[in-house]
Design an enzyme around this catalytic site. Structure first.
Site, PDB file in Angstrom:
ATOM      1  N   ASN A 199      -2.437   1.463  16.014  1.00  0.00           N
ATOM      2  CA  ASN A 199      -2.897   1.562  17.481  1.00  0.00           C
ATOM      3  C   ASN A 199      -3.090   2.867  18.430  1.00  0.00           C
ATOM      4  O   ASN A 199      -2.259   3.630  17.381  1.00  0.00           O
ATOM      5  CB  ASN A 199      -2.098   0.551  17.731  1.00  0.00           C
ATOM      6  N   ASP A 227       1.178  -0.876   9.236  1.00  0.00           N
ATOM      7  CA  ASP A 227       1.599   0.356  10.120  1.00  0.00           C
ATOM      8  C   ASP A 227       3.489   1.185  10.153  1.00  0.00           C
ATOM      9  O   ASP A 227       3.919   1.942   9.848  1.00  0.00           O
ATOM     10  CB  ASP A 227       1.008   0.600  11.523  1.00  0.00           C
ATOM     11  N   GLY A 278      -3.511  -8.623  10.146  1.00  0.00           N
ATOM     12  CA  GLY A 278      -2.410  -9.159  10.893  1.00  0.00           C
ATOM     13  C   GLY A 278      -2.557  -9.460  12.485  1.00  0.00           C
ATOM     14  O   GLY A 278      -3.266 -10.586  13.115  1.00  0.00           O
ATOM     15  N   VAL A 279      -1.434  -8.610  13.250  1.00  0.00           N
ATOM     16  CA  VAL A 279      -1.415  -8.771  14.221  1.00  0.00           C
ATOM     17  C   VAL A 279      -2.155  -9.018  15.255  1.00  0.00           C
ATOM     18  O   VAL A 279      -2.824  -9.553  16.113  1.00  0.00           O
ATOM     19  CB  VAL A 279      -0.513  -7.508  14.837  1.00  0.00           C
ATOM     20  N   ILE A 282       0.964  -1.229   0.040  1.00  0.00           N
ATOM     21  CA  ILE A 282       0.407  -0.582   0.047  1.00  0.00           C
ATOM     22  C   ILE A 282       1.255   1.205  -0.353  1.00  0.00           C
ATOM     23  O   ILE A 282       0.336   2.600  -0.279  1.00  0.00           O
ATOM     24  CB  ILE A 282      -1.524  -0.289   1.260  1.00  0.00           C
TER      25      ILE A 282
HETATM   26  N1  AR6 Z   1       0.622  -2.625   2.224  1.00  0.00           N
HETATM   27  C1  AR6 Z   1      -1.017  -3.469   2.383  1.00  0.00           C
HETATM   28  N2  AR6 Z   1      -1.385  -4.284   2.765  1.00  0.00           N
HETATM   29  C2  AR6 Z   1      -0.111  -4.896   4.337  1.00  0.00           C
HETATM   30  C3  AR6 Z   1       1.236  -4.001   3.989  1.00  0.00           C
HETATM   31  C4  AR6 Z   1       1.765  -3.580   3.450  1.00  0.00           C
HETATM   32  N3  AR6 Z   1       2.911  -3.255   3.084  1.00  0.00           N
HETATM   33  N4  AR6 Z   1       2.292  -4.820   5.368  1.00  0.00           N
HETATM   34  C5  AR6 Z   1       0.927  -5.094   5.836  1.00  0.00           C
HETATM   35  N5  AR6 Z   1       0.666  -5.921   5.635  1.00  0.00           N
HETATM   36  P1  AR6 Z   1      -1.141  -5.605  10.235  1.00  0.00           P
HETATM   37  P2  AR6 Z   1      -2.892  -5.174  12.173  1.00  0.00           P
HETATM   38  C6  AR6 Z   1      -1.446  -6.355   5.542  1.00  0.00           C
HETATM   39  O1  AR6 Z   1      -0.424  -6.749  11.363  1.00  0.00           O
HETATM   40  O2  AR6 Z   1      -3.817  -6.577  11.943  1.00  0.00           O
HETATM   41  C7  AR6 Z   1       0.986  -2.572  14.307  1.00  0.00           C
HETATM   42  O3  AR6 Z   1       2.168  -3.257  14.981  1.00  0.00           O
HETATM   43  C8  AR6 Z   1      -1.121  -7.863   6.535  1.00  0.00           C
HETATM   44  O4  AR6 Z   1      -0.433  -8.887   5.630  1.00  0.00           O
HETATM   45  O5  AR6 Z   1      -0.043  -4.670   9.305  1.00  0.00           O
HETATM   46  O6  AR6 Z   1      -4.587  -3.787  12.275  1.00  0.00           O
HETATM   47  C9  AR6 Z   1      -0.007  -1.489  14.556  1.00  0.00           C
HETATM   48  O7  AR6 Z   1       0.878  -1.021  15.283  1.00  0.00           O
HETATM   49  C10 AR6 Z   1      -2.576  -8.023   7.020  1.00  0.00           C
HETATM   50  O8  AR6 Z   1      -3.428  -8.587   5.622  1.00  0.00           O
HETATM   51  O9  AR6 Z   1      -2.554  -4.576  11.218  1.00  0.00           O
HETATM   52  C11 AR6 Z   1      -0.614  -2.248  15.551  1.00  0.00           C
HETATM   53  O10 AR6 Z   1      -0.455  -2.321  16.781  1.00  0.00           O
HETATM   54  C12 AR6 Z   1      -2.531  -5.972   7.202  1.00  0.00           C
HETATM   55  O11 AR6 Z   1      -2.248  -5.405   6.243  1.00  0.00           O
HETATM   56  C13 AR6 Z   1      -1.400  -3.604  15.442  1.00  0.00           C
HETATM   57  O12 AR6 Z   1       0.125  -4.009  14.140  1.00  0.00           O
HETATM   58  C14 AR6 Z   1      -3.037  -5.180   9.028  1.00  0.00           C
HETATM   59  O13 AR6 Z   1      -2.542  -6.369   9.349  1.00  0.00           O
HETATM   60  C15 AR6 Z   1      -2.191  -3.331  14.348  1.00  0.00           C
HETATM   61  O14 AR6 Z   1      -2.724  -5.109  13.698  1.00  0.00           O
END
Ligand code: AR6
Length: 175
Positions: free
Chosen positions: A29, A39, A124-125, A16
């Site tokens: 977060n 993030d 994700g997380v 993204i």
């Molecule tokens: N482009 C698009 N999607 C992505 C990218 C990218 N560069 N990188 C990861 N994803 P997550 P959450 C996808 O864990 O579950 C952070 O530490 C990933 O594969 O990023 O909302 C924040 O600070 C997944 O499908 O976000 C919060 O503490 C999606 O993005 C926490 O993680 C969301 O995964 C938020 O957790």
């Protein structure tokens, strides 16, 4: 849902941070001070100006959204929204995830942004089941687009091909 509304949505597989759109949405977060996943990638790509602006905002409750500039990103703005941590599915997680999409779209409308890209918030997380999160994301965005002209276009930017397939299947089903 009408074809005209569905055709305002695009699904792409990719990073993204590389998208040239009016705003990308960050799955942040409550601190808004960065983290891992998307993030971390957004903060790395945008540079220190983004962190400084986020620090000045002073945080964001779960289910709400805040908008900043895009700094070194191609995207002009970043909309930071805080998805729910998935607990048992019975702790308002669906309602809060829906709110993330609605509040982000509302900010985009307020700024007259034409094109906004979302990642798969909370999947994700934060552990939200992917199919259920996709259902909430697509339903909420379709309902918004049906009722509003702005933003004109929404992109779901999926990091994995598996996620992109879930979104494409869901969109085909809505035609
Ligand atoms: N482009 C698009 N999607 C992505 C990218 C990218 N560069 N990188 C990861 N994803 P997550 P959450 C996808 O864990 O579950 C952070 O530490 C990933 O594969 O990023 O909302 C924040 O600070 C997944 O499908 O976000 C919060 O503490 C999606 O993005 C926490 O993680 C969301 O995964 C938020 O957790």
């Amino acid at each position: 849902m009408t074809d005209a509304t569905v055709s305002r949505i695009k699904v792409v597989r990719g990073d993204i941070t590389q998208l040239d759109v009016d705003a990308i949405v960050n799955a942040a977060n409550e601190s808004l001070l960065g983290g891992g996943g998307v993030d971390g990638a957004i903060h790395r790509a945008a540079g220190p100006g983004l962190l400084a602006e986020c620090r000045a905002i002073g945080g964001c409750p779960t289910g709400e959204a805040r908008i900043t500039n895009g700094y070194r990103l191609k995207a002009r703005h970043v909309i930071h929204t805080v998805g729910p941590v998935y607990n048992d599915g019975d702790s308002d997680e669906p309602k809060l995830l829906k709110s993330c999409y609605e509040q982000s779209l509302k900010l985009a409308q307020h700024r007259s942004l034409k094109e906004v890209a979302f990642p798969c918030i909370s999947t994700g997380v934060f552990g939200f089941p992917k199919e259920e999160a996709c259902e909430i994301a697509v339903t909420t965005v379709l309902n918004w687009l049906h009722a509003h002209d702005c933003p004109a276009h929404v992109t779901f930017c999926c990091f994995s091909e598996d996620d992109a397939a879930i979104y494409r299947t869901r969109l085909i089903a809505s035609k």
